[in-house]
Scaffold this motif. Sequence first.
Motif, PDB file in Angstrom:
ATOM      1  N   ARG A  86     -11.234  -1.821 -31.636  1.00 39.69           N
ATOM      2  CA  ARG A  86     -12.585  -2.103 -31.620  1.00 39.69           C
ATOM      3  C   ARG A  86     -13.449  -1.339 -30.851  1.00 39.69           C
ATOM      4  N   THR A  87     -14.229  -0.492 -31.364  1.00 38.19           N
ATOM      5  CA  THR A  87     -14.770   0.573 -30.611  1.00 38.19           C
ATOM      6  C   THR A  87     -16.518   0.362 -31.034  1.00 38.19           C
ATOM      7  N   VAL A  88     -17.153   0.307 -29.808  1.00 39.17           N
ATOM      8  CA  VAL A  88     -18.522   0.213 -29.888  1.00 39.17           C
ATOM      9  C   VAL A  88     -19.257   1.386 -29.241  1.00 39.17           C
ATOM     10  N   ASN A  89     -20.113   2.247 -29.720  1.00 38.11           N
ATOM     11  CA  ASN A  89     -20.724   3.532 -29.327  1.00 38.11           C
ATOM     12  C   ASN A  89     -22.066   3.240 -29.585  1.00 38.11           C
ATOM     13  N   LEU A  90     -22.989   3.218 -28.498  1.00 34.02           N
ATOM     14  CA  LEU A  90     -24.488   3.198 -28.549  1.00 34.02           C
ATOM     15  C   LEU A  90     -24.744   4.499 -28.081  1.00 34.02           C
ATOM     16  N   ILE A  91     -25.690   5.228 -28.560  1.00 26.29           N
ATOM     17  CA  ILE A  91     -26.379   6.312 -27.782  1.00 26.29           C
ATOM     18  C   ILE A  91     -27.730   5.854 -27.289  1.00 26.29           C
ATOM     19  N   LEU A  92     -28.059   6.265 -26.190  1.00 26.66           N
ATOM     20  CA  LEU A  92     -29.449   6.143 -25.542  1.00 26.66           C
ATOM     21  C   LEU A  92     -29.943   7.540 -25.220  1.00 26.66           C
ATOM     22  N   PRO A  93     -30.854   7.911 -26.306  1.00 24.18           N
ATOM     23  CA  PRO A  93     -31.289   9.110 -26.077  1.00 24.18           C
ATOM     24  C   PRO A  93     -32.207   9.274 -24.769  1.00 24.18           C
ATOM     25  N   GLU A  94     -33.232   8.324 -24.420  1.00 24.96           N
ATOM     26  CA  GLU A  94     -34.048   8.443 -23.425  1.00 24.96           C
ATOM     27  C   GLU A  94     -33.283   8.505 -22.036  1.00 24.96           C
ATOM     28  N   HIS A  95     -31.953   8.026 -21.942  1.00 26.80           N
ATOM     29  CA  HIS A  95     -31.044   8.253 -20.880  1.00 26.80           C
ATOM     30  C   HIS A  95     -30.302   9.523 -20.768  1.00 26.80           C
ATOM     31  N   TRP A 148     -25.917  -7.082 -28.660  1.00 24.31           N
ATOM     32  CA  TRP A 148     -25.711  -8.665 -29.031  1.00 24.31           C
ATOM     33  C   TRP A 148     -25.736  -8.823 -30.395  1.00 24.31           C
ATOM     34  N   GLN A 149     -24.582  -9.513 -30.980  1.00 29.25           N
ATOM     35  CA  GLN A 149     -24.322  -9.748 -32.497  1.00 29.25           C
ATOM     36  C   GLN A 149     -24.418 -11.136 -32.664  1.00 29.25           C
ATOM     37  N   PHE A 150     -25.270 -11.762 -33.407  1.00 30.85           N
ATOM     38  CA  PHE A 150     -25.486 -13.332 -33.615  1.00 30.85           C
ATOM     39  C   PHE A 150     -24.884 -13.376 -34.885  1.00 30.85           C
ATOM     40  N   TYR A 151     -24.103 -14.594 -35.123  1.00 31.71           N
ATOM     41  CA  TYR A 151     -23.514 -15.200 -36.179  1.00 31.71           C
ATOM     42  C   TYR A 151     -24.084 -16.582 -36.509  1.00 31.71           C
ATOM     43  N   GLN A 152     -24.378 -16.580 -37.790  1.00 32.75           N
ATOM     44  CA  GLN A 152     -24.458 -18.124 -38.380  1.00 32.75           C
ATOM     45  C   GLN A 152     -23.309 -18.525 -39.381  1.00 32.75           C
ATOM     46  N   SER A 153     -22.695 -19.510 -39.077  1.00 34.84           N
ATOM     47  CA  SER A 153     -21.740 -20.031 -39.819  1.00 34.84           C
ATOM     48  C   SER A 153     -20.440 -18.880 -39.840  1.00 34.84           C
ATOM     49  N   ASN A 154     -20.259 -18.374 -38.815  1.00 36.11           N
ATOM     50  CA  ASN A 154     -19.146 -17.409 -38.616  1.00 36.11           C
ATOM     51  C   ASN A 154     -19.585 -16.065 -39.427  1.00 36.11           C
ATOM     52  N   ASP A 155     -20.779 -15.883 -40.185  1.00 32.01           N
ATOM     53  CA  ASP A 155     -20.983 -14.880 -40.859  1.00 32.01           C
ATOM     54  C   ASP A 155     -21.884 -14.033 -40.044  1.00 32.01           C
ATOM     55  N   GLU A 156     -21.825 -12.690 -39.899  1.00 36.58           N
ATOM     56  CA  GLU A 156     -22.812 -11.802 -39.276  1.00 36.58           C
ATOM     57  C   GLU A 156     -24.153 -11.957 -39.867  1.00 36.58           C
ATOM     58  N   LYS A 157     -25.220 -12.246 -38.829  1.00 28.44           N
ATOM     59  CA  LYS A 157     -26.701 -12.431 -39.003  1.00 28.44           C
ATOM     60  C   LYS A 157     -27.676 -11.202 -38.726  1.00 28.44           C
ATOM     61  N   PHE A 158     -27.452 -10.953 -37.050  1.00 30.94           N
ATOM     62  CA  PHE A 158     -28.325  -9.965 -36.623  1.00 30.94           C
ATOM     63  C   PHE A 158     -27.395  -9.425 -35.741  1.00 30.94           C
ATOM     64  N   THR A 159     -27.652  -7.791 -35.628  1.00 35.65           N
ATOM     65  CA  THR A 159     -26.949  -6.889 -34.688  1.00 35.65           C
ATOM     66  C   THR A 159     -28.230  -6.399 -34.018  1.00 35.65           C
ATOM     67  N   ALA A 160     -28.361  -6.740 -32.529  1.00 36.39           N
ATOM     68  CA  ALA A 160     -29.381  -6.063 -31.727  1.00 36.39           C
ATOM     69  C   ALA A 160     -28.870  -5.551 -30.468  1.00 36.39           C
ATOM     70  N   PHE A 161     -29.805  -4.381 -29.949  1.00 38.24           N
ATOM     71  CA  PHE A 161     -29.123  -3.876 -28.931  1.00 38.24           C
ATOM     72  C   PHE A 161     -30.325  -2.901 -28.300  1.00 38.24           C
ATOM     73  N   GLY A 162     -30.240  -2.736 -27.028  1.00 39.57           N
ATOM     74  CA  GLY A 162     -31.275  -1.858 -26.205  1.00 39.57           C
ATOM     75  C   GLY A 162     -30.855  -1.929 -24.857  1.00 39.57           C
ATOM     76  N   VAL A 163     -31.912  -1.535 -23.948  1.00 39.35           N
ATOM     77  CA  VAL A 163     -31.746  -1.594 -22.456  1.00 39.35           C
ATOM     78  C   VAL A 163     -32.758  -2.360 -22.079  1.00 39.35           C
ATOM     79  N   LEU A 164     -32.226  -3.065 -20.957  1.00 36.70           N
ATOM     80  CA  LEU A 164     -32.989  -4.351 -20.247  1.00 36.70           C
ATOM     81  C   LEU A 164     -33.076  -3.690 -18.693  1.00 36.70           C
ATOM     82  N   ASP A 165     -34.350  -3.552 -18.074  1.00 40.20           N
ATOM     83  CA  ASP A 165     -34.524  -2.959 -16.768  1.00 40.20           C
ATOM     84  C   ASP A 165     -34.851  -4.186 -15.956  1.00 40.20           C
TER      85      ASP A 165
END
Length: 329
Positions: free
Chosen positions: A121-130, A298-315
């Motif tokens: 299970r591989t997760v890659n996120l590109i951060l162009p500003e960084h 962050w991946q949110f699940y409703q009733s075990n089904d994917e609902k939202f995928t959210a991502f970003g940088v927190l300072d």
Amino acid sequence: MPDNKSANEQQPSKFQQAITGEWHGLPSVFDVDGGHTGFNKVNRASVFEGDKVTYWMETNFQNSGPLRNRFDTAGARFEFGVIDSDQDRVYCGPDFVGAGKPYGLLVDSNYYSPGWNTDLRTVNLILPEHGLQVYSSQLFEADTLVAVFNGLYVVTQDHKNNPQEQQKVANFLASEREAAKKPFILPVKDAGQWTGTFEVYDNKQQRLGDSHVVIDYKPLTLRSAEVTVTMKGAIERTFTYKRSRVDAVHTFEGPDVFGNGRAYGRYLWSTQHFYGEAFKLKSRDTLINDNHDLCCVWQFYQSNDEKFTAFGVLDWTPSANVLTAKYIK
């Protein structure tokens, strides 16, 4: 002048365009308990050639212990075909067989490595500003974790011929060698806030918009803190919990969410269940610098089904030391 290209000529996906160039990293290798066992020096690129996409990867496994026998490729170059699209990136072997699911600049992949005999299970996120790609792989036998790889990458466009790019990579790899072994520990004595904006996608990979995120954080002891997360926008949520840490194991102890997580170096994977709801959050949080800034998926699940995928940088912005010296009069 008329355009000689056919209207039907295949164009690279958005993610394929974003990863153009050669990426350089020094991912750390961890055993299942979170022990750092070494590094895997990697150069890699995904090359779009119109009617085909080829992903290649050159590795130098700088590791000790039993994991080396499993993952060292003795210099053999990884090279496999990819079916490229904005819906799925399908990996056609021989090195990896499976697929990745793009969400803008994020790809969440699940595939099998015959050479390593692991399901990844591989997760890659590109951060162009960084100028970074934030990478992680969890490696499994069925549902049993056997190892974790993680680390940051930087990109070059002419590394072979450009001395400045070569020096940039050398400096980056030296800094990664020092930083990669640091543990995922949040501020021990300072209260403060993390703030930032997440991109938000639904389970059909459609962007819903953004959510502004604020995390208010206050240490209670040297290993615990009170946390309130506020999300406004595409996701509207506020939840509070006590979090604590024993070595690499983190726990989330209500009142609004309950769960746990385990850190592998600077990366923390966790699952948090919302009290009284069929709703949960699975997260991968990464400390990307010494300022405690976080790269979050962050991946949110409703009733075990994917609902939202959210991502970003927190300072991170500290406010005050709340665990100052104590005295007895």
